[in-house]
Design a protein around this motif. Structure first.
Motif, short mmCIF file in Angstrom:
data_model
loop_
_atom_site.label_atom_id
_atom_site.label_comp_id
_atom_site.label_asym_id
_atom_site.label_seq_id
_atom_site.Cartn_x
_atom_site.Cartn_y
_atom_site.Cartn_z
N LYS A 69 41.36 40.49 38.79
CA LYS A 69 40.80 40.53 40.15
C LYS A 69 41.50 39.50 41.05
O LYS A 69 41.80 39.78 42.21
N LYS A 70 41.74 38.30 40.51
CA LYS A 70 42.44 37.30 41.29
C LYS A 70 43.84 37.77 41.65
O LYS A 70 44.32 37.57 42.76
N ASP A 73 43.58 40.33 44.40
CA ASP A 73 43.29 39.70 45.69
C ASP A 73 44.56 39.09 46.29
O ASP A 73 44.82 39.20 47.50
N ASN A 77 46.36 40.31 49.75
CA ASN A 77 46.61 39.36 50.84
C ASN A 77 48.08 39.37 51.25
O ASN A 77 48.41 39.33 52.45
#
Length: 258
Positions: A69-70, A73, A77
């Motif tokens: 998930k990180k 993300d 971005n």
């Protein structure tokens, strides 16, 4: 909470009575008490080991999900940032193109990892008892079965589906569950039965007429059910206690621990 405590006490007592043979009748009360305690401790150790194994496996998967998930993300971005870069600058365009290629490669790594995790979850779900399968059907339909279906789901949605199934399985494994299911008798006729699941480790069933009864344990790819009609009265009593229709008491029924 009272039901969970009652279920745990019943399970411990069940195992004690299984291993007691006629020779104990000649022992002293002290020896009997000591034997009961030893069996109770052994049973608690086995149950604790199985629960710990399940939590370790679940924790490992959730840690992998958190890392993915990180990564997603960060990728999202970076993609958003590239959209704002001045497209008129040739140098910036080249940089964007290079960045997009890197992002595509990274995105493929994430998708491949999620795909493998989804296959593992599907295999795990095939071993769920019918009651748990019914609870997770909605989430199951949102897991892509073919590579071409991936375009319909974001990486975040796919991870949420995996987490939802694991959480539901953990809740089921931590409780005593009552369900109504169908079992085929010795003549091949389907009979409606009540089933008591002790987490994901053991189950008991009996029909409304207390004629057919038996036990169930998880197998390599599905639950395995065995008939033992002599247990009908005892299992009916267990159900009565669970439903608060009878006062709590110890009932001896067989338990298989692997």
């Amino acid at each position: 909470m009272n039901r969970l405590l009652c279920g745990a006490l019943l399970l411990a007592y069940f195992v004690l009575w299984l291993t007691i043979d006629s020779s104990l009748a000649q022992e002293s009360k002290f020896d009997k008490a000591r034997a009961y305690v030893e069996k109770w401790v052994k049973t608690r150790q086995l149950i604790a080991k199985k629960s710990a194994d399940w939590r370790v496996e679940r924790e490992n998967i959730q840690q992998s999900i958190g890392l993915l998930k990180k990564e997603i993300d960060l990728l999202e971005n970076e993609i958003e940032q590239t959209k704002d870069i001045d497209s008129e600058a040739d140098v910036q365009k080249r940089r964007i193109n290079l960045s997009l290629e890197d992002l595509k490669k990274s995105n493929k790594v994430v998708n491949d990892a999620l795909w493998n995790m989804e296959r593992q979850v599907l295999i795990l779900m095939s071993r769920f008892p019918e009651s748990l399968k019914d609870r997770t059907t909605g989430v199951r339909t949102r897991i892509p079965l073919k590579q071409e279906d991936l375009r319909n789901y974001s990486a975040a949605e796919r991870m949420q589906n995996i987490v939802a199934i694991l959480n539901e399985a953990d809740r089921f494994n931590s409780a005593i569950t009552m369900a109504v299911e169908l079992r085929k008798d010795s003549e091949g006729k389907e009979r409606q039965v009540q089933v008591v699941y002790l987490g994901l480790g053991q189950a008991y069933f009996v029909d409304q007429n207390n004629v057919i009864a038996g036990t169930g344990v998880p197998g390599s790819d599905r639950w395995v059910w065995s008939f033992n009609n002599d247990l009908a009265a005892k299992i009916r009593k267990v159900i009565g206690i669970y439903e608060n229709g009878l006062p709590a008491e110890f009932v001896s029924v067989p338990v298989e621990i692997k």
